[in-house]
Design a protein around this motif. Structure first.
Motif, PDB file in Angstrom:
ATOM      1  N   HIS A 169       0.825  -1.206   0.000  1.00  8.99           N
ATOM      2  CA  HIS A 169       0.000   0.000   0.000  1.00  8.99           C
ATOM      3  C   HIS A 169       0.857   1.252   0.000  1.00  8.99           C
ATOM      4  CE1 HIS A 169      -3.862  -1.984   1.873  1.00  8.99           C
ATOM      5  NE2 HIS A 169      -3.552  -2.437   0.678  1.00  8.99           N
ATOM      6  N   PHE A 170       2.100   1.106   0.410  1.00  7.15           N
ATOM      7  CA  PHE A 170       2.974   2.258   0.594  1.00  7.15           C
ATOM      8  C   PHE A 170       4.253   2.085  -0.211  1.00  7.15           C
ATOM      9  CE2 PHE A 170       0.658   1.275   4.508  1.00  7.15           C
ATOM     10  CZ  PHE A 170      -0.058   2.451   4.695  1.00  7.15           C
ATOM     11  N   LYS A 171       4.998   3.167  -0.333  1.00  3.44           N
ATOM     12  CA  LYS A 171       6.313   3.091  -0.951  1.00  3.44           C
ATOM     13  C   LYS A 171       7.202   2.219  -0.077  1.00  3.44           C
ATOM     14  CE  LYS A 171       8.180   6.785  -2.657  1.00  3.44           C
ATOM     15  NZ  LYS A 171       8.707   8.169  -2.770  1.00  3.44           N
ATOM     16  N   ARG A 172       8.022   1.404  -0.726  1.00  2.03           N
ATOM     17  CA  ARG A 172       8.924   0.526   0.023  1.00  2.03           C
ATOM     18  C   ARG A 172       9.838   1.337   0.945  1.00  2.03           C
ATOM     19  NH1 ARG A 172       5.518  -2.457  -3.061  1.00  2.03           N
ATOM     20  NH2 ARG A 172       6.495  -4.030  -4.352  1.00  2.03           N
ATOM     21  N   THR A 173      10.302   2.464   0.454  1.00  2.00           N
ATOM     22  CA  THR A 173      11.204   3.293   1.254  1.00  2.00           C
ATOM     23  C   THR A 173      10.516   3.852   2.502  1.00  2.00           C
ATOM     24  OG1 THR A 173      10.671   5.117  -0.250  1.00  2.00           O
ATOM     25  CG2 THR A 173      12.725   3.934  -0.643  1.00  2.00           C
ATOM     26  N   SER A 174       9.226   4.134   2.409  1.00  2.00           N
ATOM     27  CA  SER A 174       8.491   4.640   3.580  1.00  2.00           C
ATOM     28  C   SER A 174       8.397   3.562   4.654  1.00  2.00           C
ATOM     29  CB  SER A 174       7.088   5.092   3.177  1.00  2.00           C
ATOM     30  OG  SER A 174       7.144   6.170   2.269  1.00  2.00           O
ATOM     31  N   VAL A 175       8.155   2.319   4.230  1.00  2.00           N
ATOM     32  CA  VAL A 175       8.097   1.206   5.177  1.00  2.00           C
ATOM     33  C   VAL A 175       9.458   1.008   5.846  1.00  2.00           C
ATOM     34  CG1 VAL A 175       7.720  -1.272   5.423  1.00  2.00           C
ATOM     35  CG2 VAL A 175       6.250   0.063   3.908  1.00  2.00           C
ATOM     36  N   MET A 176      10.527   1.106   5.059  1.00  2.00           N
ATOM     37  CA  MET A 176      11.876   0.941   5.596  1.00  2.00           C
ATOM     38  C   MET A 176      12.201   2.029   6.616  1.00  2.00           C
ATOM     39  SD  MET A 176      13.621  -0.005   1.933  1.00  2.00           S
ATOM     40  CE  MET A 176      15.326   0.160   2.457  1.00  2.00           C
ATOM     41  N   ARG A 177      11.844   3.260   6.311  1.00  2.00           N
ATOM     42  CA  ARG A 177      12.122   4.368   7.242  1.00  2.00           C
ATOM     43  C   ARG A 177      11.320   4.215   8.536  1.00  2.00           C
ATOM     44  NH1 ARG A 177      12.187  10.295   4.983  1.00  2.00           N
ATOM     45  NH2 ARG A 177      13.925  10.503   6.439  1.00  2.00           N
ATOM     46  N   GLY A 178      10.074   3.793   8.414  1.00  2.72           N
ATOM     47  CA  GLY A 178       9.261   3.588   9.605  1.00  2.72           C
ATOM     48  C   GLY A 178       9.856   2.532  10.522  1.00  2.72           C
ATOM     49  N   SER A 179      10.385   1.454   9.914  1.00  2.00           N
ATOM     50  CA  SER A 179      10.997   0.384  10.696  1.00  2.00           C
ATOM     51  C   SER A 179      12.239   0.870  11.438  1.00  2.00           C
ATOM     52  CB  SER A 179      11.377  -0.781   9.775  1.00  2.00           C
ATOM     53  OG  SER A 179      10.226  -1.360   9.183  1.00  2.00           O
ATOM     54  N   GLU A 180      13.065   1.646  10.753  1.00  2.00           N
ATOM     55  CA  GLU A 180      14.284   2.143  11.385  1.00  2.00           C
ATOM     56  C   GLU A 180      13.972   3.139  12.500  1.00  2.00           C
ATOM     57  OE1 GLU A 180      17.662   0.690   9.541  1.00  2.00           O
ATOM     58  OE2 GLU A 180      15.821  -0.267  10.212  1.00  2.00           O
TER      59      GLU A 180
END
Length: 398
Positions: A63-74
């Motif tokens: 549903h989201f940009k892959r980079t947004s998911v990665m930043r949220g995780s970090e």
């Protein structure tokens, strides 16, 4: 290829932070308790968090940009380690805090999001080479981080080590912002249950993916049972310190680096790729049998290097198969489903490892794990060989 390089370096930074953080949590807990049960509980808590987030958040990744998911995780992991630092500074050192930190830092979708991002950055013909390069680089960073973590933990206090972990995750969060991800037309807002079903349907369409997922799920039972007891193994059986544990833990990544280099250059026929993957798992199981008889740190290190060298021939080819067979529109949640299949038996493995090591000893645990993995992967190898020969003779008759 600029985007691939930036993703590569960001994954190295993230691996450094997560490896150092996990090492730190494990060692602090073992120092505080000296308990095999405590180590098993820590792993169980961590795996439970991973499974929960992959089940709930996995279908939402696309549903989201892959980079947004990665930043949220970090950002989440940096925040959790920062909170732990504040609690320890305030004088709270209870084991419950370490369990909570292990749980919340495991709630991350960084890895499936990063894996799903790769096909958006490279052509299909380059996937094996790029996956092998990333996989090898990740293991190189683990190889460097683990002994470094053991050394740093021995000379720094817990507070300073936690500050280093928080800074690393924060820097990773910042660098992801420089990754340029082109928006994709296929990303949609379908309901969670629909996205999850789409991910599961891929396994009905490609039965081999389901077979491989089930096989590695059983194998992961043994792997997690063993990993739970690695610190007690080094500390009690081999008589090592945090530095020796760091060297032992770095042995697998060292072998993995060599294996990744070979996997990216060895030309395997498409008809033989599954047999090669099964053989890699069988070799991995054999190393647990050898580890059960190891009495010195040097021998244990050599065995772990051999285990690491075999595994890229499973991991790299498996990831590439998914990236080629699964449509980009649902690749994120399919990777999450694969993660769930891989980790499904992990909690049972952790419980088994803790109970078996406590009751019969760590050496007996390793021998039993080796027997399980060799039996399962050996059966899979025979099945693949038989399947390949049957298809060959059928083709000749036709």
């Amino acid at each position: 290829m600029k985007g691939v390089k930036l993703l590569y370096y960001n994954q190295l930074l993230s691996v450094f932070a997560s490896t150092f953080g996990t090492f730190l949590l494990s060692w602090i807990l073992y120092e505080e308790t000296g308990s095999k049960l405590a180590m098993g509980t820590l792993w169980l808590v961590s795996i439970s968090g991973q499974m929960i987030v992959q089940f709930i958040a996995g279908p939402c990744i696309d549903h989201f940009k892959r980079t947004s998911v990665m930043r949220g995780s970090e950002a989440l992991r940096a925040f959790v380690y920062l909170l732990l630092l504040l609690f320890i500074t305030a004088g709270f050192n209870e084991a419950a805090l370490l369990y909570a930190a292990a749980f919340f830092t495991s709630i991350t979708a960084y890895d499936p999001a990063a894996a799903a991002l790769v096909p958006k950055l490279v052509h299909k013909e380059e996937l094996v080479k790029v996956n092998a390069g990333i996989s090898g680089g990740v293991q190189l960073m683990r190889f460097l981080t683990l002994p470094a973590a053991g050394f740093l933990v021995s000379i720094l206090n817990n507070k300073s080590s936690l500050i280093l972990v928080v800074c690393a995750f924060s820097l990773s969060f910042i660098t992801i912002g420089f990754l340029i991800e082109k928006p994709a037309e296929f990303e949609n807002k379908a309901p969670w249950i629909k996205k999850f079903k789409e991910g599961m349907l891929i396994y009905r369409k490609h039965k081999m993916l389901l077979f491989l997922g089930g096989l590695v799920s059983i194998t992961s039972f043994g792997v997690f049972a063993a990993q739970t007891m690695y610190i007690p193994f080094v500390a009690e059986v081999l008589g090592g310190s945090s530095i020796e544990y760091g060297l032992f833990a770095a042995s697998f990544p060292l072998g993995y680096i060599a294996g990744s280099f070979a996997a990216s250059r060895v030309k395997v026929r498409e008809s033989s790729i599954y047999q090669v993957m099964m053989l890699a798992l069988f070799i991995g199981g054999s190393t647990y049998l050898a580890l059960g008889a190891a009495k010195t740190l040097a021998m244990a290190i050599i065995i772990e290097i051999a285990a690491g060298a075999a595994m890229p021939f499973w991991n790299v080819y498996s990831t590439t198969l998914y990236q080629k067979l699964v449509p980009q529109s649902i690749l994120g949640q399919v990777f999450s489903v694969r993660f769930l299949l891989t980790k499904a038996a992990a909690p049972l493995g952790i419980v088994y490892g803790t109970a078996c090591a406590s009751q019969f000893g760590i050496e007996a645990l390793f021998l039993s794990i080796g027997a399980i993995i060799c039996t399962v992967s050996g059966g899979g190898l025979l099945f693949m060989v038989f399947r390949s020969r049957s298809a060959f003779f059928l083709h000749k008759r036709l």
